[in-house]
Design an enzyme around this catalytic site. Structure first.
Site, PDB file in Angstrom:
ATOM      1  N   GLY A   5      -3.083   9.808 -22.417  1.00 35.76           N
ATOM      2  CA  GLY A   5      -3.503  10.446 -21.171  1.00 35.76           C
ATOM      3  C   GLY A   5      -4.632  11.442 -21.314  1.00 35.76           C
ATOM      4  N   SER A  36      -8.076   4.868 -23.351  1.00 39.60           N
ATOM      5  CA  SER A  36      -8.916   4.467 -22.230  1.00 39.60           C
ATOM      6  C   SER A  36      -9.903   5.564 -21.833  1.00 39.60           C
ATOM      7  CB  SER A  36      -8.018   4.132 -21.041  1.00 39.60           C
ATOM      8  OG  SER A  36      -6.812   3.527 -21.478  1.00 39.60           O
ATOM      9  N   LYS A  68      -2.732  -1.974 -33.976  1.00 42.74           N
ATOM     10  CA  LYS A  68      -1.376  -1.851 -33.449  1.00 42.74           C
ATOM     11  C   LYS A  68      -0.536  -3.096 -33.711  1.00 42.74           C
ATOM     12  CE  LYS A  68      -2.646   1.092 -29.481  1.00 42.74           C
ATOM     13  NZ  LYS A  68      -2.033   2.385 -29.813  1.00 42.74           N
ATOM     14  N   ARG A 120       5.075  19.641 -26.279  1.00 41.70           N
ATOM     15  CA  ARG A 120       5.921  20.836 -26.154  1.00 41.70           C
ATOM     16  C   ARG A 120       7.337  20.561 -26.668  1.00 41.70           C
ATOM     17  NH1 ARG A 120       4.084  25.314 -23.648  1.00 41.70           N
ATOM     18  NH2 ARG A 120       2.321  25.137 -22.226  1.00 41.70           N
TER      19      ARG A 120
END
Lengths: 305, 201
Positions: free
Chosen positions: A225, A247, A92, A176
């Site tokens: 998430g 994570s 990153k 979405r």
């Protein structure tokens, strides 16, 4: 094509072109890219069937906890992780920090993530990614943001979600939004496309391309998430082409088992019996955070535009 | 005459591009992720992707043995990049648990052309395709270090083979599915159909 840095024909090998940059992402499709902070974790990820690893100093949930400025990872650590595995290694750079990107390219990383998980270096401009031979992946919350990044040269998109929360709700919202935006353009009449480009703040040629093809011109993974095999399969059924898991793996109680199960659930995303089988006896997923109750200043997805 | 049914191994990788290429040639194509799906096809494409990931999923989901059996029965294959690694006789610099199905008489080195910044495209002549060169896209490609007597080298780049044909099998270091040029898929379909005595489309 917006503006490729180079072009060539003939027998001379041509490196750094759009096709090979976007092409590597095509090869990662149907796979899982895992955040790792040590060479040992990178090996666990490779053993579990990851298609690539993201080399980091801290996973997003720790970055969130520690606060302060999050920067490009230590160069020595990235080199060690590159040496430890045979699969592609990503790393990153801060949004707009083109020198971090130059350093990462010189290290030989296979993909750079210009990432909102790190503290932005520039609040106005993202990196001009056409200037690089290494491909970039960028985050997006909706179709307009995805197309702006592609216009700047991103060769892969990941919907942002909300990293380090273990809560899939933002990943779902953003996937979405992107998929819905694509369906909307695909159903438009040609004379409506310029107004849509204005509304999205997106390059007109890319809006036209989506109208023609019905899909993004680059691969789109989900991120931010995903904490369980069912989360990974949900994102695939919503139309993503693969998953970034941060994570969610190394903050679970059994990272090796979680890694293997999330890989299997990404491949067999439409087979509930397989997802059930691989989810059995996994131990506890990473602890989750309620995104709705988080103060706006703690949200990572709103970094970048 | 029955029509050739082509499967694309869909554990991971650029599956969609191969499906489109086969359909673009007018043949039928479907994905293969289970033993039943493998049983239902006449020929198989092993796509680009990560060979370590595909190896692991082949083992965990009990596809390795059925695949070996179909190959022993003479199922034709087209393999690209990671697929070529799976089909090879020997993988240099591979992981110890990596599958080498041993069908193609080649010894390959993973990522032998270097990391992503060295990925490249070039126009190369391919013997059975005639004069017009083929735009070959190499992405972290495997290097064929050695092709044995059973493998017919149909294209080379520099000093190394990049495309081999062996009976009804074609193995490629590069990705024809990433271009609009369908000639290699067409060649595969013709050879597969001939070996199985069915119609290509």
């Amino acid at each position: 094509m917006t503006s490729d840095k180079t072009s060539s024909n003939g027998h001379e090998p041509h490196t750094g072109g759009v096709r090979v940059k976007r092409g590597l992402a095509e090869m990662l499709k149907g796979g899982v890219i895992m955040d790792v902070v040590t060479p040992e974790q990178a090996k666990i990820a490779e053993d579990a069937g990851a298609v690539a690893v993201m080399a980091l100093e801290r996973v997003p949930s720790d970055i969130r906890r520690d606060g302060g400025v999050a920067r490009m990872s230590d160069v020595g650590l990235i080199k060690e992780i590159i040496a430890a595995v045979t699969i592609p290694v990503m790393a990153k750079a801060r949004i707009g920090h083109f020198v971090e990107a130059q350093v990462l390219q010189s290290l030989g990383v296979d993909y750079i993530d210009e990432s909102e998980v790190l503290t932005p270096a520039d609040e106005e401009y993202h990196i001009d990614k056409w200037q690089f031979d290494v491909p970039f992946v960028c985050g997006a919350r909706d179709l307009g943001e995805a197309l702006r990044r592609i216009g700047e040269g991103a060769a892969m998109i990941r919907t942002k979600g909300e990293a380090g929360t273990g809560n899939v709700v933002e990943a779902v919202r953003h996937m979405r939004a992107v998929q819905g935006g694509i369906r909307r353009i695909a159903s438009m009449r040609p004379e409506e496309l310029m107004a849509e480009a204005k509304h999205l703040g997106a390059p007109f040629d890319l809006v036209q391309e989506i109208h023609r093809t019905g899909k993004l011109p680059v691969v789109n993974f989900s991120a931010g998430g995903i904490a369980t095999p069912a989360d990974a399969a949900l994102m695939m059924q919503l139309g993503c082409e693969g998953n970034f898991v941060g994570s969610g793996i190394f903050k679970s109680t059994d990272p090796e088992a979680y890694a293997k199960a999330i890989v299997a659930a990404t491949t067999y995303f439409d087979k509930p019996e397989v997802i059930a089988e691989v989810s059995a006896g996994l131990g506890k997923a990473m602890p989750g955070l309620d995104v709705a109750s988080m103060p706006a200043g703690e949200l990572l997805a709103t970094r970048g535009w | 005459m029955t029509i050739l049914r082509v499967g694309v191994l869909a554990l991971q990788g650029d599956v969609q591009e191969h499906l489109l290429a086969v359909r673009g040639c007018g043949a039928e194509a479907s994905t293969v992720r289970t033993g039943d799906e493998l049983e239902s096809v006449d020929a198989l494409i092993l796509p680009g992707g990560e060979s370590t990931t595909m190896s692991r999923l082949l083992k965990v989901f009990d596809l390795e043995m059925p695949l070996r059996e179909r190959l022993a029965d003479g199922m034709p294959t087209l393999s690209t990049c990671a697929g070529l690694i799976l089909m090879s006789r020997e993988v240099l610099d591979g992981r110890p648990d990596q599958i080498a199905l041993g069908i193609l008489d080649v010894s390959v080195r993973r990522n032998g052309y270097g990391r992503q910044v060295e990925s490249f495209e070039a126009d190369i002549p391919i013997a059975p395709l005639g004069v017009a060169p083929f735009r070959a896209v190499f992405i972290r490609a495997p290097l064929i270090e050695e092709a044995g007597p059973d493998a017919d080298v149909i294209a080379s780049f520099g000093d190394n083979p990049v495309a081999v044909a062996q009976g009804a099998h074609i193995g490629l270091c590069f990705h024809p599915e990433m271009t609009d040029d369908l000639r290699l898929h067409q060649l595969f379909l013709e050879r597969a159909a001939a070996s199985l005595e069915v119609s290509a489309a």
